[in-house]
Enzyme design. Structure first.
Site, PDB file in Angstrom:
ATOM      1  N   ASP A   1      35.305  19.641  17.882  1.00  0.00           N
ATOM      2  CA  ASP A   1      35.697  21.014  18.127  1.00  0.00           C
ATOM      3  C   ASP A   1      36.002  21.104  19.628  1.00  0.00           C
ATOM      4  O   ASP A   1      35.547  20.246  20.395  1.00  0.00           O
ATOM      5  CB  ASP A   1      34.543  21.950  17.749  1.00  0.00           C
TER       6      ASP A   1
ATOM      7  N   CYS B   1       0.837  -1.205   0.000  1.00  0.00           N
ATOM      8  CA  CYS B   1       0.000   0.000   0.000  1.00  0.00           C
ATOM      9  C   CYS B   1       0.869   1.252   0.000  1.00  0.00           C
ATOM     10  O   CYS B   1       0.678   2.166  -0.802  1.00  0.00           O
ATOM     11  CB  CYS B   1      -0.909   0.034   1.232  1.00  0.00           C
TER      12      CYS B   1
END
Length: 729
Positions: free
Chosen positions: A423, A16
């Site tokens: 970082d 479907c």
């Protein structure tokens, strides 16, 4: 280009969802479509057409639009459905008893047994008509999808039920005309059982789908349904839908913040742990941001509504989770593609089975039974649910741990990560000054000393002032800024100087704390002397401190053969100081934001799978370039375009959770796909009659349900992962 998410009714299997996707994608104006079977929604990007056009296309495809998707709602497992199943189950037991009781030598019911074939056959026919009415939605869907050239599971059921019923109806007519021996050719009970077991399977499946959405649904229920609105000095309770931007709202002790806003007056301690992960209540006062769903422990605040409805933090988070669930990974696209071809192939196999067996001289009855059993036993549901159920469970687990994924591909990529790049500022460290260490030489308690410093620094605009928080307001007089040296002020009649070592030279004070000073220097601190009435009473080191538990987390990465790299714009000395403390051996410093992306690109070209972790601002180019970009977040703006993953708890350890969830998710997906394929490989040849095992349509429907439940239960078992060892798989 516009985007809309519509709630879809009528989808029962992956055929479907894939069929609807294909149909919508062919329509003029539709640019992209993603249909989510588990959540029953379609995400559509379109232009030059309207919402009504889209809903018309959905109707043309054989489904129904229930309007715009507004939140995680329960799939329709209504109480009435449960009652119908119970009554139908009792009736099925009655049908089984009267049709098969003689096989087990059970006592017969007067006049309802094989000695009265017309009465028994008539009761079975009437019972079948009742069950055909009960399963009308399935049969209607099957026919509708066949006409729309999108055959699905309902189409297979429709064929099997129709052939069984028509053949049995023919047998019934012959019995009426005196051929009672044809009673053996009746399969009315099989029609009833097929419909019942399909209904039962879908009811259980819907309940299971709901369980996969529990974690997401919890997010929706965080925000309250009502708010206290203050107008013209009067308070009144309104629904959350009535609140508009800039309305003045009130939150009292024990209440929840209704919408995101800014405090205008009052003070209160609130619990924001559901967003920030911080268990300690946070003080909110004038100018503070508040988040919808936060609970006020004590106090009273009035706040101005700034983000309402879909703009709220919680709504953004829910949208992130739904978007991630909608985005399909490569393995899910493959499974959907296979499901799309599966039903037509089964129809061909079933019809060929009937034709070949008739040509080979096999009786009509047996040939028909084999064809019908092939229709019933073939199950695209298990194949269609194998991936999306696990994806929804995985996203729910990630949401519980403060991990919000922007797309489903993150789960696919995370299991292969071999490099993590950090970082420094704002990621490994908090990105703001904090007290690293202090030495108290005064007769005061530590809290008293720090509060005096905080009150004095509160009059300063120097960045170092942000490291101190006032616990009790004190009167500061004669405040002065001493350029290049520090500050001066009086508190309770006593003179205080706060500043660097130049203060001591100016006041001609001997430094008797050089060892403590050297320790703070070695740890990269900005140092402040606290002088009271020409006596040094304290020495405070301030620096950007490392996040809690980050050292153990880095060690965990390294232990599991994941390379850890620091990539920062800070100077080399500062970067290496932090890296050494954390055990990071590879440091790349003095890097501009645009250069970070080039380094990430080089790592990927070398064959590495890279997670980049940054603050989502200066690191944006690198986050986009990485295999997976992870953003640290303060919980007030979760929709960062640059990152694939947002850590709302600001906890780097959650990246370990992401990797282990990814590995376990794909292990479960492989298991699900194996069982789905294994089931069909085994069952279809048996249904055809290639093995000396007789399978009726009734037992075929039971086997089909077992296949789907195996996949569903295996996926839910995965959802029980909580705080297991993070990386080990």
């Amino acid at each position: 280009m516009r985007k809309i998410v519509l709630k879809i009714d009528g989808m029962t299997c992956s055929a479907c969802s894939s069929g609807l996707e294909k149909y919508l994608y062919k329509q003029v104006g539709v640019k992209s479509v993603t249909v989510n079977l588990v959540l029953s929604i379609a995400t559509i990007e379109y232009e030059n057409i309207s919402k009504k056009d889209l809903e018309y296309y959905i109707k043309e495809a054989g489904f129904k639009s229930l309007g715009e998707f507004k939140g995680i709602n329960d799939i329709d497992t209504k109480h009435s459905d449960k009652i119908k199943l119970i009554y139908a189950g009792i009736y099925i037991l009655f049908i089984m008893y009267i049709s098969m009781g003689n096989m087990f030598h059970l006592p017969s019911i007067p006049f309802i047994h094989r000695d009265y074939p017309i009465i028994l056959a008539t009761i079975l026919l009437l019972s079948t008509l009742i069950f055909l009415w009960y399963g009308y939605d399935i049969l209607k869907s099957g026919v509708k999808n066949l006409f729309h050239k999108m055959p699905n599971m309902d189409t297979l059921v429709m064929f099997s039920v129709s052939f069984s019923f028509l053949y049995s109806l023919y047998g019934y007519v012959t019995i009426i005309f005196g051929m009672s021996e044809n009673f053996e050719n009746l399969y009315f009970e099989s029609v009833c059982m097929i419909i019942y077991f399909i209904k039962l399977g879908r009811f259980i499946e819907d309940i299971s789908k709901n369980k996969t959405k529990d974690a997401i649904r919890k997010l929706v229920t965080i925000t309250p349904q009502n708010a206290i609105l203050k107008e013209d000095g009067k308070e009144r309770c309104v629904s959350i839908d009535e609140v508009k931007k800039e309305d003045l709202l009130v939150c009292k002790s024990g209440d929840k913040i209704a919408v995101d806003g800014i405090v205008e007056s009052g003070k209160a301690y609130v619990d924001e742990s559901f967003i920030t992960g911080e268990s300690i209540p946070v003080l909110k006062s004038s100018g503070s941001h508040v988040i919808a769903g936060a609970i006020s422990y004590d106090g009273y605040i009035e706040y101005r509504a700034k983000k309402v409805g879909k703009e709220s933090t919680i709504s953004e988070i829910v949208n992130l989770v739904v978007e991630a669930t909608n985005t399909k990974s490569k393995v899910q696209k493959l499974a959907d593609r296979i499901s799309g071809y599966f039903v037509p192939i089964i129809i061909v196999i079933a019809v060929l089975t009937f034709i070949v067996q008739m040509v080979c001289g096999i009786e009509l009855e047996k040939s028909l039974i084999h064809m019908v059993t092939v229709f019933v036993v073939a199950c695209p549901c298990a194949l269609g649910l194998a991936v999306p159920l696990v994806v929804v469970v995985s996203n729910g687990l990630c949401a519980e741990k403060g991990l919000f994924l922007r797309n489903g591909e993150v789960l696919e990529k995370a299991r292969n990560i071999d490099t993590i790049v950090f970082d420094k500022t704002g990621t490994l460290t908090f990105g703001k000054l904090n007290i690293f260490k202090y030495f108290n030489y005064a007769k005061y308690q530590d809290d008293t000393l720090l509060n005096i410093v905080a009150n004095l620094e509160g009059h300063s605009s120097h960045p170092i002032a942000t490291a101190f928080k006032v616990s009790k307001n004190l009167e500061v007089t004669d405040f002065k800024v001493l350029d290049g040296r520090g500050i001066y002020g009086k508190v309770d009649g006593k003179e205080y100087y706060l500043g660097n070592d130049r203060i001591l030279l100016e006041l001609k004070i001997k430094d008797n704390h050089k060892q403590d000073y050297a320790y703070l220097v070695e740890n990269g601190c900005s140092i402040m002397y606290v002088v009271e009435d020409n006596v040094v009473i304290g020495l405070i080191g301030v620096r950007d401190i490392i996040r809690k538990d980050i050292k153990d987390t880095i060690h965990e990465f390294i232990k599991n053969h994941i390379e850890v790299i620091m990539l920062t714009g800070d100077n080399k000395e500062t970067a290496e100081l932090v890296a050494t403390d954390l055990g990071i051996t590879k440091v790349i410093a003095n890097v501009l934001p645009q250069m970070k992306a080039k380094y990430i690109d080089e790592f990927i070209k070398n064959g590495q799978n890279v997670i980049m972790v940054g603050d989502g601002v200066n690191d944006a180019p690198a986050l986009v370039k990485a295999t997976i970009g992870v953003s640290i977040n303060d919980g007030t703006d979760v929709a960062m375009d640059s990152a694939d993953v947002i850590l709302t708890h600001n906890d780097i350890r959650n990246i370990l959770d992401l990797i282990v969830i990814s590995k376990k998710a794909y292990r479960v997906i492989r298991q699900n796909l194996f069982w789905a394929f294994f089931y069909n490989i085994c069952m279809i040849p048996i249904a055809i009659g290639l093995f000396p095992i007789h399978m009726t349509p009734m037992f075929g429907s039971i086997a089909m349900i077992f296949s789907s439940l195996t996949v569903v239960l295996n996926s839910l078992r995965f959802g029980r992962i909580k705080d297991e060892s993070r990386i080990k798989d």
